[in-house]
Design a protein around this motif. Structure first.
Motif, PDB file in Angstrom:
ATOM      1  N   LYS A 103     -22.906  35.481  11.806  1.00 32.49           N
ATOM      2  CA  LYS A 103     -21.589  34.851  11.865  1.00 32.49           C
ATOM      3  C   LYS A 103     -21.686  33.337  11.671  1.00 32.49           C
ATOM      4  N   LYS A 107     -25.980  39.584  15.112  1.00 34.46           N
ATOM      5  CA  LYS A 107     -24.563  39.447  14.768  1.00 34.46           C
ATOM      6  C   LYS A 107     -24.116  37.984  14.834  1.00 34.46           C
ATOM      7  N   LEU A 130     -18.726  42.962  11.071  1.00 36.82           N
ATOM      8  CA  LEU A 130     -18.736  41.753  11.881  1.00 36.82           C
ATOM      9  C   LEU A 130     -17.367  41.089  11.842  1.00 36.82           C
ATOM     10  N   ARG A 185     -15.442  37.806  12.058  1.00 35.27           N
ATOM     11  CA  ARG A 185     -15.770  36.383  11.893  1.00 35.27           C
ATOM     12  C   ARG A 185     -15.018  35.538  12.907  1.00 35.27           C
TER      13      ARG A 185
END
Length: 359
Positions: A123, A119, A357, A359
């Motif tokens: 990002k 993850k 996700l 950000r």
């Protein structure tokens, strides 16, 4: 330098030029950063970090070069229509990574940390997730043995790394049917071997057969079992399905077949739609007989890279059959559209497969 969720992040000071999104191909370009986690016997996994994408330095005697103790995974990040980044069932890939670790005698990784690392890395390189239709960011987690030692034994040192690659379609044909040849001489794996683990040697051993069929105009190899050489196992590096007289069948997991995340998703979707799907042994002779009797309606492969790849032509033992007039079948197309729509956020995810996700 910063630390997020116990992961140290060092960002590059020299970003790469991004490739043309309409000319990505598959696995040719790599993003600005990578994740690294080290293992030392007695200390365990340690020092999780995101660093600029860079070469790795190993001793010439590093065990990976000599004994092939390695595993890997493949997954994707997708840019949704509303600008979110989606991961598709990433926990399944990490669980499978640890199953591969167990088979290859590699220490298991902490699944929570592995998912968090993926993850955070995505990002950091979020601007690399392509936006062109059909494109995605391919995620490659892998582990290699790094101990400098010549001796057949499990390594005492490893590196777990994750790299990212913006990609287009895996097969240039896309969702259009491909030509496949059944392999009668070489085998991919046998029960008791490493076929159910995602390890490099399985793929290296497939290259000769793949090159031979490619020279004859076929896109991939259909693998048979390694003992009797009559039961269908996989197609290339994908799981395979056949629609025969209204029923979808796929080879049962037997210790030599990789348990695909897309395979599992396909089966869940088919059951959700009320289509009978059965896991069992399937002979290549049965497939040709079903075609002869007009009962073979569709055939397709499933996997992360291509999602769904219809089979239009199948060659075996000097014979060749054309499936569904070499057109994409109704079920194949519905599966492809549904899976990709869920992945890109175009369709409601009733299965809770998507991880968004922030950000």
């Amino acid at each position: 330098m910063m630390t997020v969720n116990n992961i140290t992040i060092s960002k590059t000071t020299s970003k790469k030029e991004k490739p043309d999104q309409t000319q990505l191909g598959f696995g040719q370009y790599f993003t600005d950063h990578m994740f690294i986690l080290d293992y030392t016997e007695g200390k365990g996994w340690h020092d999780p970090r995101i660093v600029p994408y860079q070469p790795i330095t190993l001793e010439p005697s590093a065990m990976i070069f000599h004994y092939g103790q390695t595993v890997f995974e493949g997954m994707k990040a997708y840019l949704s229509e509303d600008g979110d980044i989606h991961l598709f069932r990433p926990e399944k890939n990490i669980q499978r990574l640890n199953r591969s670790n167990d088979r290859m005698r590699i220490p298991e990784v902490d699944e929570t940390l592995a998912l968090q690392a993926i993850k955070e890395l995505v990002k950091v390189d979020a601007d690399w997730v392509p936006s062109e239709p059909g494109t995605s960011l391919y995620i490659r987690p892998y582990i290699i043995s790094t101990e400098p030692f010549l001796g057949v034994a499990p390594s005492k040192h490893y590196k777990f790394m994750v790299i990212l690659s913006p990609v287009g379609a895996y097969y240039k044909e896309g969702i259009n049917p491909v030509k496949i040849a059944v392999e009668n001489e070489f085998v991919r794996a046998v029960k008791g071997g490493t076929g159910e683990a995602k390890t490099a040697g399985n793929y290296a051993s497939s290259l000769k057969a793949q090159a031979l069929v490619a020279s004859q105009g076929y896109a991939q190899v259909m693998w048979l079992d390694g003992i009797e050489k009559k039961y269908i196992e996989e197609v290339g590096s994908m799981n395979v399905f056949f629609k025969i007289d209204g029923e979808v069948v796929t080879p049962e997991l037997n210790g030599s077949i990789l348990e695909g995340v897309t395979r599992n998703s396909v089966m869940e979707l088919l059951k959700h739609w009320g289509i009978t799907v059965t896991e069992r042994k399937i002979t290549v002779e049965e497939i040709f007989e079903a075609h002869k009797n007009g009962k073979l309606e569709e055939a397709f492969g499933s996997g992360t890279a291509a999602v769904i790849s219809p089979i239009g032509t199948l060659a075996w033992d000097g014979k060749e059959i054309v499936i569904n007039d070499s057109k994409t079948g109704e079920v194949s197309k519905k599966l492809y559209d549904t899976l990709t729509n869920i992945q890109y956020g175009k369709e409601t995810d009733v299965f809770d497969w998507i991880v968004k996700l922030e950000r």
